[in-house]
Enzyme design. Structure first.
Site, PDB file in Angstrom:
ATOM      1  N   ASN A 162       0.801  -1.229   0.000  1.00 54.66           N
ATOM      2  CA  ASN A 162       0.000   0.000   0.000  1.00 54.66           C
ATOM      3  C   ASN A 162       0.838   1.285   0.000  1.00 54.66           C
ATOM      4  O   ASN A 162       0.583   2.195  -0.774  1.00 54.66           O
ATOM      5  CB  ASN A 162      -0.991  -0.012   1.175  1.00 54.66           C
ATOM      6  CG  ASN A 162      -0.326  -0.221   2.516  1.00 54.66           C
ATOM      7  OD1 ASN A 162       0.747  -0.808   2.616  1.00 54.66           O
ATOM      8  ND2 ASN A 162      -0.957   0.255   3.566  1.00 54.66           N
ATOM      9  N   GLY A 218       7.551 -14.436  -3.017  1.00 55.84           N
ATOM     10  CA  GLY A 218       6.270 -14.676  -2.389  1.00 55.84           C
ATOM     11  C   GLY A 218       6.418 -15.178  -0.967  1.00 55.84           C
ATOM     12  O   GLY A 218       7.448 -14.975  -0.313  1.00 55.84           O
ATOM     13  N   GLY A 238       2.383  -5.674   7.497  1.00 53.47           N
ATOM     14  CA  GLY A 238       1.392  -6.349   6.675  1.00 53.47           C
ATOM     15  C   GLY A 238       0.160  -6.702   7.477  1.00 53.47           C
ATOM     16  O   GLY A 238      -0.115  -6.101   8.524  1.00 53.47           O
ATOM     17  N   SER A 239      -0.572  -7.676   7.017  1.00 48.89           N
ATOM     18  CA  SER A 239      -1.825  -8.046   7.657  1.00 48.89           C
ATOM     19  C   SER A 239      -1.573  -8.731   8.996  1.00 48.89           C
ATOM     20  O   SER A 239      -0.514  -9.330   9.230  1.00 48.89           O
ATOM     21  CB  SER A 239      -2.624  -8.983   6.751  1.00 48.89           C
ATOM     22  OG  SER A 239      -2.018 -10.264   6.688  1.00 48.89           O
ATOM     23  N   GLU A 260       4.270  -4.655  12.511  1.00 51.41           N
ATOM     24  CA  GLU A 260       3.321  -3.545  12.360  1.00 51.41           C
ATOM     25  C   GLU A 260       2.204  -4.071  11.479  1.00 51.41           C
ATOM     26  O   GLU A 260       2.391  -4.296  10.286  1.00 51.41           O
ATOM     27  CB  GLU A 260       4.032  -2.336  11.740  1.00 51.41           C
ATOM     28  CG  GLU A 260       3.309  -1.029  12.003  1.00 51.41           C
ATOM     29  CD  GLU A 260       2.151  -0.790  11.053  1.00 51.41           C
ATOM     30  OE1 GLU A 260       0.992  -1.009  11.485  1.00 51.41           O
ATOM     31  OE2 GLU A 260       2.395  -0.404   9.912  1.00 51.41           O
ATOM     32  N   LEU A 261       1.019  -4.246  12.077  1.00 55.21           N
ATOM     33  CA  LEU A 261      -0.024  -5.039  11.441  1.00 55.21           C
ATOM     34  C   LEU A 261      -1.262  -4.203  11.121  1.00 55.21           C
ATOM     35  O   LEU A 261      -1.160  -3.013  10.863  1.00 55.21           O
ATOM     36  CB  LEU A 261      -0.353  -6.236  12.342  1.00 55.21           C
ATOM     37  CG  LEU A 261       0.884  -7.047  12.789  1.00 55.21           C
ATOM     38  CD1 LEU A 261       0.494  -8.161  13.740  1.00 55.21           C
ATOM     39  CD2 LEU A 261       1.648  -7.572  11.589  1.00 55.21           C
ATOM     40  N   GLY A 262      -2.412  -4.829  11.115  1.00 55.74           N
ATOM     41  CA  GLY A 262      -3.630  -4.162  10.668  1.00 55.74           C
ATOM     42  C   GLY A 262      -4.194  -3.181  11.687  1.00 55.74           C
ATOM     43  O   GLY A 262      -3.674  -3.014  12.789  1.00 55.74           O
ATOM     44  N   CYS A 294      -3.100   1.071   6.794  1.00 56.11           N
ATOM     45  CA  CYS A 294      -3.351   0.466   8.105  1.00 56.11           C
ATOM     46  C   CYS A 294      -3.962   1.478   9.076  1.00 56.11           C
ATOM     47  O   CYS A 294      -4.663   1.088  10.015  1.00 56.11           O
ATOM     48  CB  CYS A 294      -2.065  -0.116   8.675  1.00 56.11           C
ATOM     49  SG  CYS A 294      -0.735   1.089   8.905  1.00 56.11           S
ATOM     50  N   GLU A 388     -11.340  -5.262   9.690  1.00 56.99           N
ATOM     51  CA  GLU A 388     -10.554  -4.295   8.929  1.00 56.99           C
ATOM     52  C   GLU A 388     -10.929  -4.450   7.457  1.00 56.99           C
ATOM     53  O   GLU A 388     -10.732  -5.519   6.871  1.00 56.99           O
ATOM     54  CB  GLU A 388      -9.056  -4.537   9.110  1.00 56.99           C
ATOM     55  CG  GLU A 388      -8.203  -3.533   8.348  1.00 56.99           C
ATOM     56  CD  GLU A 388      -6.712  -3.844   8.401  1.00 56.99           C
ATOM     57  OE1 GLU A 388      -5.906  -2.891   8.307  1.00 56.99           O
ATOM     58  OE2 GLU A 388      -6.353  -5.024   8.525  1.00 56.99           O
ATOM     59  N   PHE A 390      -9.945  -2.334   4.732  1.00 57.09           N
ATOM     60  CA  PHE A 390      -8.848  -1.965   3.833  1.00 57.09           C
ATOM     61  C   PHE A 390      -9.380  -1.508   2.480  1.00 57.09           C
ATOM     62  O   PHE A 390      -8.893  -1.892   1.415  1.00 57.09           O
ATOM     63  CB  PHE A 390      -7.861  -3.124   3.664  1.00 57.09           C
ATOM     64  CG  PHE A 390      -6.420  -2.673   3.726  1.00 57.09           C
ATOM     65  CD1 PHE A 390      -5.897  -2.158   4.896  1.00 57.09           C
ATOM     66  CD2 PHE A 390      -5.596  -2.763   2.619  1.00 57.09           C
ATOM     67  CE1 PHE A 390      -4.572  -1.739   4.966  1.00 57.09           C
ATOM     68  CE2 PHE A 390      -4.264  -2.330   2.672  1.00 57.09           C
ATOM     69  CZ  PHE A 390      -3.764  -1.824   3.852  1.00 57.09           C
TER      70      PHE A 390
END
Length: 493
Positions: A162, A218, A238-239, A260-262, A294, A388, A390
């Protein structure tokens, strides 16, 4: 100027990195290369190389070997490289910003913010090599006692799609400045903004080979980095679901993980607040970059005396914000990153309607362009309130007292950012009641500065692990106890 001439003068000349990863130079990865597509048009922008798990293990070994010499590099030399990397983002902001726009679906202002913050992250990190490296401790023994900071070693940075440039460089720059080597794995949907341009910045700045490596890849590549024995720290953005897996692997392997997440962030409008300004802040907080942040305002909690007026003002904003290809003209919202993300947004909106919510605006899409959406008639169990999203969706609920507002805010598992709009005295009372990594009074929820600590609590992550000298030093160094005597101490054995 012909297309070929333009490409040759480009600082991101694809002929350097097309189909490649970066180890000690640009080279082919072991996995199949992938195409990078522009979400607004579906056009292929470039091809990037992909790293396999074997590439990740080899990179970790290579990074560990390079780290000792890099840590021994003079502080002024490390600082100079960081400053030159910052200058790269300033000098080439126009070209880099266009890549950010096209690859992420960003409007011009968002792209400009990314390059601006990237430069500042490098400039701020340039001060870290000269920062005091520890403390002199008192002691009852006849020795000098120190607590000193040493580089952690090898840092793996795994970043999202993002805000790919910012959310990569905010770990890469301070980790390098403090004497670590770094392996960067950006999201495969945004490998240029999140990886190639950072690699090019430090390549141009004169960073020694092996100190920073770029592994597009990936989930398999990311998993390998959590397993590689040489990797000491994993910095993941990320998520929450993916972050839990990273945290589990890190814990099993006794690595430090900064997660550092959602977020499902609350924007609270107090009684007496200026409705026009509040609705403007709310629209910005929910609809900026299509809500794919986020820190997006995912819950609008409005005092019952203002709810109807606020919904009306927010609906007006949503209905008149232009949506379209950011490269084709002046728009406020661009495309969602891909159809999977768009479908998840629409699923939540449809489930919210089935659970009793009213769509006041939006709720529709055209290809990857999702209209700004306002929902009312929700309770705390409604999917649009509890999850969430998004995406560019603003669910609105009323409240009557500060205590009720705090209870509703804290009922979420997330705790990243809270905005409180209105009387400062009342806002301060409420700020002391909510559980959140960040609280912004009379500003919306989306806020990031290179010198400020950043992070969340609960399902939003493991606290403020980025930003400013204190957080960055804590994040990317180890603390070692060192004692010194003038001669060997006497012992009774």
């Amino acid at each position: 100027m012909t297309a070929t001439e333009s490409e040759q003068t480009s600082i991101l000349n694809p002929s350097l990195w097309d189909g490649k990863i970066y180890t000690t130079g640009w080279t082919a990865g072991s996995a199949e290369p992938i195409e990078v597509k522009e979400p607004a048009t579906g056009s292929v922008l470039a091809t990037v190389g992909m790293a396999s798990a074997a590439d990740a293990f080899a990179a970790a070994t290579r990074a560990a070997k390079a780290q000792k010499e890099w840590a021994a590099t003079k502080p002024e030399d490390r600082a100079a490289i960081l400053r030159r990397a910052g200058d790269f983002f300033v000098t080439h902001a126009a070209e880099l910003g266009e890549w950010v726009q096209r690859e992420t679906g960003a409007i011009g202002a968002k792209a400009a913010l990314e390059t601006h913050v990237a430069a500042n992250e490098c400039f701020d990190a340039a001060g870290l090599p000269h920062h005091p490296a520890g403390d002199v401790l008192t002691s009852n023994a006849d020795h000098w006692s120190f607590a000193r900071r040493t580089p952690a070693g090898v840092v793996a940075v795994i970043s999202p799609f993002n805000f790919p440039l910012i959310l990569s460089i905010r770990s890469v720059a301070p980790a390098l400045a403090l004497g670590n080597t770094v392996i960067l794995k950006p999201d495969p949907r945004t490998p240029v903004s999140g990886g190639v341009m950072i690699m090019r910045a430090f390549e141009e700045a004169g960073l020694p080979a092996g100190v920073l490596q770029l592994l597009n890849g990936g989930a398999e590549t990311g998993a390998a980095l959590t397993e590689a024995p040489e990797v000491r720290i994993i910095s993941f953005t990320g998520s929450t679901a993916a972050g839990r897996k990273v945290g589990e692997a890190a814990g099993r392997n006794l690595k430090r993980a900064h997660l550092e997440l959602g977020g499902n962030n609350a924007l609270i409008v107090l009684p007496g607040a200026d409705l026009a300004k509040a609705a403007s802040a709310g629209a910005f907080g929910s609809f900026l970059h299509q809500g794919q942040i986020c820190m997006t305002a995912g819950r609008h909690l409005v005092h019952e005396s203002l709810t109807n007026g606020y919904v009306s003002a927010l609906r007006e904003k949503a209905e008149h914000l232009p949506v379209g290809d950011p490269m084709s003209g002046q728009v406020a919202l661009g495309p969602i990153i891909d159809d999977r993300q768009r479908d998840n947004i629409h699923r939540i909106v449809e489930e919210a309607k089935a659970a009793g919510a009213t769509v006041e605006a939006g709720g529709t899409y055209d290809n990857l362009f999702y209209s700004p959406t306002v929902l009312t008639g929700l309770d705390k169990e409604n999917p649009a309130w509890a999850e969430e999203i998004f995406g560019p969706v603003a669910p609105v609920m009323g409240f009557s007292t500060l205590e009720e507002a705090a209870e509703i805010v804290n009922s979420s598992e997330y705790g990243l950012s809270v905005s409180i709009l209105g009387d400062v005295g009342e806002a301060m009372k409420l700020a002391d009641m909510v559980h959140s990594g960040k609280v912004h009074i009379n500003e919306q929820t989306v806020m990031d500065e290179s010198n400020a600590p950043f992070g969340g609590v609960g399902a939003s992550g493991t606290g403020s692990r980025f930003g400013g000298y204190t957080a960055n030093i804590e994040a990317f160094t180890e603390t070692q106890w060192l004692t010194v005597r003038p001669d060997i101490a006497p012992y009774p054995f």
